[in-house]
Design a protein around this motif. Structure first.
Motif, PDB file in Angstrom:
ATOM      1  N   GLY A  42     -40.765  66.287 -76.155  1.00  0.00           N
ATOM      2  CA  GLY A  42     -40.885  64.904 -76.605  1.00  0.00           C
ATOM      3  C   GLY A  42     -40.985  64.810 -78.118  1.00  0.00           C
ATOM      4  N   ARG A  43     -41.894  65.615 -78.698  1.00  0.00           N
ATOM      5  CA  ARG A  43     -42.027  65.616 -80.161  1.00  0.00           C
ATOM      6  C   ARG A  43     -40.750  66.130 -80.830  1.00  0.00           C
ATOM      7  NH1 ARG A  43     -47.632  67.141 -79.404  1.00  0.00           N
ATOM      8  NH2 ARG A  43     -47.075  69.352 -79.500  1.00  0.00           N
ATOM      9  N   THR A  44     -40.090  67.095 -80.189  1.00  0.00           N
ATOM     10  CA  THR A  44     -38.842  67.617 -80.754  1.00  0.00           C
ATOM     11  C   THR A  44     -37.797  66.513 -80.865  1.00  0.00           C
ATOM     12  OG1 THR A  44     -39.247  69.814 -79.803  1.00  0.00           O
ATOM     13  CG2 THR A  44     -36.998  69.323 -80.499  1.00  0.00           C
ATOM     14  N   ILE A  45     -37.669  65.696 -79.830  1.00  0.00           N
ATOM     15  CA  ILE A  45     -36.697  64.599 -79.854  1.00  0.00           C
ATOM     16  C   ILE A  45     -37.030  63.601 -80.958  1.00  0.00           C
ATOM     17  CG2 ILE A  45     -35.823  62.604 -78.562  1.00  0.00           C
ATOM     18  CD1 ILE A  45     -36.036  64.291 -76.024  1.00  0.00           C
ATOM     19  N   VAL A  46     -38.308  63.240 -81.071  1.00  0.00           N
ATOM     20  CA  VAL A  46     -38.721  62.277 -82.099  1.00  0.00           C
ATOM     21  C   VAL A  46     -38.452  62.835 -83.496  1.00  0.00           C
ATOM     22  CG1 VAL A  46     -40.694  61.082 -83.128  1.00  0.00           C
ATOM     23  CG2 VAL A  46     -40.450  61.175 -80.639  1.00  0.00           C
ATOM     24  N   LEU A  95     -36.173  60.180 -69.191  1.00  0.00           N
ATOM     25  CA  LEU A  95     -36.898  60.987 -68.210  1.00  0.00           C
ATOM     26  C   LEU A  95     -37.587  62.174 -68.866  1.00  0.00           C
ATOM     27  CD1 LEU A  95     -34.385  61.016 -65.191  1.00  0.00           C
ATOM     28  CD2 LEU A  95     -36.566  59.784 -65.356  1.00  0.00           C
ATOM     29  N   MET A  96     -36.909  62.829 -69.810  1.00  0.00           N
ATOM     30  CA  MET A  96     -37.515  63.975 -70.491  1.00  0.00           C
ATOM     31  C   MET A  96     -38.695  63.552 -71.360  1.00  0.00           C
ATOM     32  SD  MET A  96     -34.464  66.665 -71.407  1.00  0.00           S
ATOM     33  CE  MET A  96     -33.235  65.485 -71.912  1.00  0.00           C
ATOM     34  N   LEU A  97     -38.587  62.385 -71.979  1.00  0.00           N
ATOM     35  CA  LEU A  97     -39.711  61.883 -72.764  1.00  0.00           C
ATOM     36  C   LEU A  97     -40.909  61.577 -71.865  1.00  0.00           C
ATOM     37  CD1 LEU A  97     -37.875  59.511 -75.276  1.00  0.00           C
ATOM     38  CD2 LEU A  97     -39.120  61.598 -75.836  1.00  0.00           C
ATOM     39  N   LEU A  98     -40.649  60.968 -70.703  1.00  0.00           N
ATOM     40  CA  LEU A  98     -41.724  60.672 -69.756  1.00  0.00           C
ATOM     41  C   LEU A  98     -42.406  61.956 -69.289  1.00  0.00           C
ATOM     42  CD1 LEU A  98     -40.149  57.855 -67.541  1.00  0.00           C
ATOM     43  CD2 LEU A  98     -42.026  57.619 -69.180  1.00  0.00           C
ATOM     44  N   GLY A  99     -41.605  62.989 -69.008  1.00  0.00           N
ATOM     45  CA  GLY A  99     -42.169  64.265 -68.597  1.00  0.00           C
ATOM     46  C   GLY A  99     -43.029  64.881 -69.680  1.00  0.00           C
ATOM     47  N   LYS A 137     -52.614  67.869 -63.463  1.00  0.00           N
ATOM     48  CA  LYS A 137     -52.775  68.497 -62.143  1.00  0.00           C
ATOM     49  C   LYS A 137     -52.828  67.489 -60.991  1.00  0.00           C
ATOM     50  CE  LYS A 137     -53.020  72.524 -64.109  1.00  0.00           C
ATOM     51  NZ  LYS A 137     -51.843  73.435 -64.060  1.00  0.00           N
ATOM     52  N   THR A 138     -52.602  66.204 -61.284  1.00  0.00           N
ATOM     53  CA  THR A 138     -52.505  65.229 -60.196  1.00  0.00           C
ATOM     54  C   THR A 138     -51.047  65.140 -59.749  1.00  0.00           C
ATOM     55  OG1 THR A 138     -52.141  63.385 -61.728  1.00  0.00           O
ATOM     56  CG2 THR A 138     -54.429  63.884 -61.103  1.00  0.00           C
ATOM     57  N   PHE A 139     -50.846  64.530 -58.570  1.00  0.00           N
ATOM     58  CA  PHE A 139     -49.485  64.413 -58.046  1.00  0.00           C
ATOM     59  C   PHE A 139     -48.597  63.625 -59.004  1.00  0.00           C
ATOM     60  CE2 PHE A 139     -46.270  61.905 -55.819  1.00  0.00           C
ATOM     61  CZ  PHE A 139     -45.550  62.897 -55.181  1.00  0.00           C
ATOM     62  N   ALA A 140     -49.104  62.504 -59.521  1.00  0.00           N
ATOM     63  CA  ALA A 140     -48.305  61.656 -60.414  1.00  0.00           C
ATOM     64  C   ALA A 140     -47.911  62.411 -61.678  1.00  0.00           C
ATOM     65  CB  ALA A 140     -49.078  60.385 -60.759  1.00  0.00           C
ATOM     66  N   ASN A 141     -48.860  63.165 -62.235  1.00  0.00           N
ATOM     67  CA  ASN A 141     -48.579  63.945 -63.436  1.00  0.00           C
ATOM     68  C   ASN A 141     -47.529  65.017 -63.154  1.00  0.00           C
ATOM     69  OD1 ASN A 141     -49.187  66.470 -65.243  1.00  0.00           O
ATOM     70  ND2 ASN A 141     -50.120  64.759 -66.347  1.00  0.00           N
ATOM     71  N   ASP A 142     -47.704  65.735 -62.051  1.00  0.00           N
ATOM     72  CA  ASP A 142     -46.749  66.781 -61.684  1.00  0.00           C
ATOM     73  C   ASP A 142     -45.363  66.195 -61.421  1.00  0.00           C
ATOM     74  OD1 ASP A 142     -48.748  68.640 -61.931  1.00  0.00           O
ATOM     75  OD2 ASP A 142     -49.150  68.792 -59.773  1.00  0.00           O
ATOM     76  N   PHE A 143     -45.343  65.010 -60.795  1.00  0.00           N
ATOM     77  CA  PHE A 143     -44.056  64.379 -60.491  1.00  0.00           C
ATOM     78  C   PHE A 143     -43.311  63.989 -61.771  1.00  0.00           C
ATOM     79  CE2 PHE A 143     -41.464  60.583 -59.563  1.00  0.00           C
ATOM     80  CZ  PHE A 143     -40.607  61.129 -58.604  1.00  0.00           C
ATOM     81  N   LEU A 144     -44.049  63.427 -62.742  1.00  0.00           N
ATOM     82  CA  LEU A 144     -43.421  63.077 -64.020  1.00  0.00           C
ATOM     83  C   LEU A 144     -42.877  64.317 -64.711  1.00  0.00           C
ATOM     84  CD1 LEU A 144     -45.454  60.322 -65.917  1.00  0.00           C
ATOM     85  CD2 LEU A 144     -43.212  60.163 -64.839  1.00  0.00           C
ATOM     86  N   ARG A 145     -43.631  65.406 -64.660  1.00  0.00           N
ATOM     87  CA  ARG A 145     -43.174  66.650 -65.276  1.00  0.00           C
ATOM     88  C   ARG A 145     -41.926  67.190 -64.572  1.00  0.00           C
ATOM     89  NH1 ARG A 145     -46.284  68.945 -69.030  1.00  0.00           N
ATOM     90  NH2 ARG A 145     -48.394  68.134 -69.346  1.00  0.00           N
ATOM     91  N   LEU A 146     -41.866  67.026 -63.248  1.00  0.00           N
ATOM     92  CA  LEU A 146     -40.702  67.480 -62.489  1.00  0.00           C
ATOM     93  C   LEU A 146     -39.452  66.718 -62.896  1.00  0.00           C
ATOM     94  CD1 LEU A 146     -39.390  69.121 -60.204  1.00  0.00           C
ATOM     95  CD2 LEU A 146     -40.063  67.280 -58.636  1.00  0.00           C
ATOM     96  N   ILE A 147     -39.521  65.374 -62.872  1.00  0.00           N
ATOM     97  CA  ILE A 147     -38.329  64.590 -63.215  1.00  0.00           C
ATOM     98  C   ILE A 147     -38.028  64.661 -64.710  1.00  0.00           C
ATOM     99  CG2 ILE A 147     -38.647  63.020 -61.267  1.00  0.00           C
ATOM    100  CD1 ILE A 147     -39.674  60.929 -63.252  1.00  0.00           C
ATOM    101  N   ASN A 174     -38.207  67.522 -66.358  1.00  0.00           N
ATOM    102  CA  ASN A 174     -37.539  68.803 -66.614  1.00  0.00           C
ATOM    103  C   ASN A 174     -36.073  68.548 -66.928  1.00  0.00           C
ATOM    104  OD1 ASN A 174     -35.756  71.113 -65.354  1.00  0.00           O
ATOM    105  ND2 ASN A 174     -37.712  72.056 -65.885  1.00  0.00           N
ATOM    106  N   SER A 175     -35.539  69.224 -67.933  1.00  0.00           N
ATOM    107  CA  SER A 175     -34.184  68.917 -68.395  1.00  0.00           C
ATOM    108  C   SER A 175     -33.138  69.028 -67.297  1.00  0.00           C
ATOM    109  CB  SER A 175     -33.809  69.843 -69.565  1.00  0.00           C
ATOM    110  OG  SER A 175     -33.959  71.200 -69.198  1.00  0.00           O
TER     111      SER A 175
END
Length: 449
Positions: free
Chosen positions: A179-183, A245-249, A259-269, A271-272
């Motif tokens: 995310g920071r890399t893109i910005v 999607l990558m920024l959200l992750g 370590k919550t489901f929502a956090n893990d799900f955002l990280r999954l989607i 992923n590049s």
């Protein structure tokens, strides 16, 4: 045979790079073959155990392609859907209308920055060149004034901004936050593209005039441009989807507890690979079914798109293998040692090493990936070095001095209908401006972040 130590390691590395330049540029040998041969010979010359040379090389190839092959394949399918649906043309026509005919060079830079996000330079070039031809013809503008801002925008996005494979690889190698890399890449890339694109094009177009007798120009201009195009809103939404999607992750921890489901799900989607997969699937509807293409047509487009990327993918893997040999032979550590003792800025080192590999191989992607393998260890050894800025510095170095061993050089020359000398004056200078400006802006940014 004992392993070579100290300065001799650097001498062997320099000989290897010079050999790459000579074999690829002078003798026109295939970069994929040359990278393998030089890597194996280098490993043997510096005294690596014979039974480890190939294993080391395979490790480098596999490590790179395990991720990049997926990204390249999905990104290319996505780009193909953009081309067939007219989505890229929709963006270009809308922006040209907004900027006006006198500012078409600015419009082409903006178009390239947007369209170039999900695709390789070569793919973006092929997508946009028919539009550039039509704009030049319709406005009576020198092709250089229209084309250079286009290639500058594509090149900046290609070298600096994820989700491009090399930039993504660098993010992983340096353990940077995407995310920071893109910005940061946008902060550095936009002014770089402005100077090397529209401003440089305005100057050089007064001195370089490609021959008007261009069969490619006639071919593209004669095409029917009255077809119904997709809406601007759905086009922008689809193209920017993987970046969002990558920024959200990357920012998952801001929205949800780790370590919550929502956090893990955002990280999954986020992923590049998954982000590009989702974008490709969405494009099958927005750029496919919604545009009247049936399943057979979409299958044909996606299948056709994979064949041309085989060579790119293999060269990327070969470059990563070369980088692994440099690392396992101790050459990387020797460079790191010299840089550390000389107190050389890691940002300058990343840029310089990538620049050397770029001149040697002609490939920005190979240069960035190989340089990461050499320079990444220094990030952990030098306090205060932001890994995101290392990604940008290395990416900037990988764009310098495009010449006759770069496929992009010949692509620009042939499509713009220029001589080799004219291509050096325009494209090569443009790429070098991007490289130097990218480093300078990155160094400036390092003072405030």
């Amino acid at each position: 045979m004992e392993m070579v130590q100290g300065n001799m390691l650097l001498a062997y590395a320099l000989i290897a790079v010079i050999t790459l330049v000579v074999l690829i540029a002078k003798f026109k040998m295939n970069p994929f073959i040359v990278l393998i041969v030089v890597s194996v010979i280098l490993g043997a010359a510096v005294g690596m155990p014979m039974d480890t040379i190939v294993k080391s090389y395979e490790k480098g190839v596999g490590g790179a392609l395990g991720h990049i092959a997926l990204v390249v394949g999905l990104g290319t399918m996505f780009g193909k859907m953009m081309a067939e649906s007219g989505a890229a043309e929709r963006i270009a026509n809308t922006l040209i209308g907004a900027f006006g005919q006198k500012n078409v060079h600015w419009a082409m830079m903006v178009v390239a920055l947007i369209v170039g996000l999900p695709v390789f330079f070569e793919v973006g070039f092929v997508l946009l060149i028919p539009i550039a031809f039509n704009v030049a013809k319709r406005t009576g503008t020198n092709m250089i004034l229209v084309g250079i801002p286009m290639v500058a925008g594509l090149s900046v996005v290609h070298g600096l901004i994820p989700p491009h494979p090399a930039a993504l690889y660098a993010v992983t190698a340096y353990n940077a936050d995407i995310g920071r890399t893109i910005v940061y890449a946008l902060i550095v890339g936009i002014p770089t593209a402005i100077i090397a694109g529209p401003l440089f094009a305005r100057l050089i177009s007064k001195f370089v005039f490609p021959s008007p007798d261009n069969p490619l120009l006639a071919q593209f201009v004669e095409k029917d441009s009255t077809r119904d195009l997709p809406g601007l809103g759905i086009t922008l939404a689809t193209i920017l989807l993987p970046v969002v999607l990558m920024l959200l992750g990357s920012w998952a921890d801001i929205f949800f507890t780790p370590k919550t489901f929502a956090n893990d799900f955002l990280r999954l989607i986020g992923n590049s690979v998954i982000a590009l997969l989702i974008a490709a699937l969405v494009s099958f509807y927005t750029f496919g079914k919604a545009r009247g293409f049936n399943r057979e047509a979409i299958l044909k487009f996606t299948t056709e798109s994979l064949a041309p990327i085989a060579g790119i993918t293999l060269i990327v893997g070969a470059g990563a293998g070369f980088g692994q040999i440099l690392k396992d032979s101790g050459i990387s550590n020797a460079i790191v040692g010299i840089a550390t003792s000389a107190h050389l800025s890691p940002l300058v080192l990343g840029w310089f090493v990538a620049a050397l590999i770029r001149v040697a191989t002609g490939s920005a992607t190979v240069a960035m990936i190989t340089a990461c393998g050499i320079v990444a260890p220094i990030v952990s050894s030098v306090a205060g070095t932001r890994p995101e800025l290392m990604v940008l510095a290395t990416g900037a170095g990988s764009l310098i001095l495009s010449h006759v061993n770069d496929g992009g050089f010949w692509l620009v020359k042939e499509y713009f209908n220029m001589t080799v000398t004219e291509t050096f004056k325009t494209w090569t200078v443009c790429e070098t401006l991007i490289s130097v400006l990218g480093l300078l802006f990155t160094l400036a940014l390092s003072l405030v972040v």
